[in-house]
Motif scaffolding. Structure first.
Motif, PDB file in Angstrom:
ATOM      1  N   ALA A   1      -5.200  -8.412   2.440  1.00  0.00           N
ATOM      2  CA  ALA A   1      -6.379  -7.915   1.723  1.00  0.00           C
ATOM      3  C   ALA A   1      -7.366  -7.290   2.698  1.00  0.00           C
ATOM      4  CB  ALA A   1      -7.026  -9.051   0.929  1.00  0.00           C
ATOM      5  N   ASP A   2      -7.590  -7.939   3.832  1.00  0.00           N
ATOM      6  CA  ASP A   2      -8.519  -7.396   4.822  1.00  0.00           C
ATOM      7  C   ASP A   2      -7.991  -6.070   5.405  1.00  0.00           C
ATOM      8  OD1 ASP A   2     -10.149  -9.590   4.384  1.00  0.00           O
ATOM      9  OD2 ASP A   2      -9.376 -10.700   6.132  1.00  0.00           O
TER      10      ASP A   2
ATOM     11  N   GLN B   1      -1.510  -1.269  -6.492  1.00  0.00           N
ATOM     12  CA  GLN B   1      -1.146  -2.393  -5.637  1.00  0.00           C
ATOM     13  C   GLN B   1      -0.343  -3.383  -6.493  1.00  0.00           C
ATOM     14  OE1 GLN B   1      -1.969  -1.345  -2.795  1.00  0.00           O
ATOM     15  NE2 GLN B   1      -3.340   0.187  -3.701  1.00  0.00           N
TER      16      GLN B   1
ATOM     17  N   ARG C   1       0.877  -1.190   0.000  1.00  0.00           N
ATOM     18  CA  ARG C   1       0.000   0.000   0.000  1.00  0.00           C
ATOM     19  C   ARG C   1       0.905   1.229   0.000  1.00  0.00           C
ATOM     20  NH1 ARG C   1      -2.628   4.338  -0.066  1.00  0.00           N
ATOM     21  NH2 ARG C   1      -4.789   4.449   0.731  1.00  0.00           N
TER      22      ARG C   1
ATOM     23  N   GLN D   1      -8.462  -3.187   2.937  1.00  0.00           N
ATOM     24  CA  GLN D   1      -9.833  -2.692   2.923  1.00  0.00           C
ATOM     25  C   GLN D   1     -10.107  -1.820   4.147  1.00  0.00           C
ATOM     26  OE1 GLN D   1     -12.745  -5.819   2.683  1.00  0.00           O
ATOM     27  NE2 GLN D   1     -14.500  -4.401   2.556  1.00  0.00           N
TER      28      GLN D   1
ATOM     29  N   ASN E   1      -8.215   1.573   3.744  1.00  0.00           N
ATOM     30  CA  ASN E   1      -8.861   2.512   2.826  1.00  0.00           C
ATOM     31  C   ASN E   1     -10.186   3.022   3.377  1.00  0.00           C
ATOM     32  OD1 ASN E   1      -6.786   2.285   0.987  1.00  0.00           O
ATOM     33  ND2 ASN E   1      -7.770   0.608  -0.147  1.00  0.00           N
ATOM     34  N   ALA E   2     -10.736   2.307   4.320  1.00  0.00           N
ATOM     35  CA  ALA E   2     -11.986   2.751   4.943  1.00  0.00           C
ATOM     36  C   ALA E   2     -11.756   3.670   6.125  1.00  0.00           C
ATOM     37  CB  ALA E   2     -12.813   1.535   5.378  1.00  0.00           C
TER      38      ALA E   2
ATOM     39  N   PRO F   1      -6.646   0.430  -6.807  1.00  0.00           N
ATOM     40  CA  PRO F   1      -6.066  -0.921  -6.896  1.00  0.00           C
ATOM     41  C   PRO F   1      -4.946  -1.056  -7.910  1.00  0.00           C
ATOM     42  CG  PRO F   1      -8.451  -1.034  -6.787  1.00  0.00           C
ATOM     43  CD  PRO F   1      -8.094   0.418  -6.933  1.00  0.00           C
TER      44      PRO F   1
END
Length: 215
Positions: A148-149, A208, A133, A152, A155-156, A205
């Motif tokens: 991956a989790d 990445q 990232r 997410q 980014n949130a 994305p």
């Protein structure tokens, strides 16, 4: 000599003696033959030290001013005072700036020490993370590896990145807020989920990239 004796001598053929005449005095001599010796300045003679005598009394103040330069004017004194005041002011400003610099450095050291204590054991970095990232920090592009989790959640805005001694630590949003309160420059990445996408282009994305590619 009585008149009878004088007459007898004249009768024998002797002449009467004529009175001796004294030389006439020159004006200005005063009749004192030692005046020339007593006053060498009047005749242009030299003093005992070999220097010619001017015949004039020494001017008052000569002995006091001999060997001294021209006295400073009021303007010169005021200018010198102005320079001295300015030099002292610049010196005081340099000392104050140096003290402030040292104080700021001391506060940064203390803040980093408190930050290290705060983040101890709270980093969420994982060794099996494979997603890079990227983010901008300090004018340069940096990166942190996440799952991956975690990507997410990052980014949130649920996770964030803090910088400590050159390392980038993945932490919760609450811990990142505490880190900011201790030392604001430690906040390396905080995503606002409501911000336009253009504010964080590296959240796309397409950035990445795999580890085997050079960024």
């Amino acid at each position: 000599m009585s008149d009878t004796l004088r007459d007898q001598l004249l009768g024998l053929g002797f002449k009467a003696p004529t009175p001796e005449r004294k030389p006439a005095r020159k004006p200005g001599t005063g009749g004192n033959p030692t005046s020339a010796k007593a006053d060498p300045a009047r005749h242009g003679q030299r003093r005992p030290d070999g220097k010619p005598s001017s015949g004039k009394p020494p001017a008052r103040g000569d002995a006091r001013t001999r060997g001294r330069g021209k006295p400073a004017s009021r303007e010169d004194i005021d200018l010198a005072k102005a320079y001295a005041i300015r030099a002292q002011k610049e010196k005081d400003e340099r000392i104050a700036a140096e003290k402030q610099k040292q104080e700021e450095a001391r506060l940064r050291r203390e803040a980093r020490a408190r930050l290290a204590t705060l983040l101890d054991g709270k980093a969420l970095n994982r060794e099996d993370a494979e997603i890079a990232r990227h983010f901008e920090y300090g004018g340069k592009i940096k990166r942190i590896y996440v799952t991956a989790d975690q990507l997410q959640a990052l980014n949130a805005g649920e996770l964030g990145v803090a910088q400590l001694n050159g390392r980038y630590l993945l932490v919760t949003a609450a811990v990142l807020a505490e880190a900011e309160a201790v030392f604001a420059p430690s906040v390396a990445l905080r995503v606002d989920p409501d911000a336009p996408a253009g504010d964080d282009p590296y959240a796309d994305p397409k950035y990445q990239v795999p580890d085997d590619l050079v960024w």
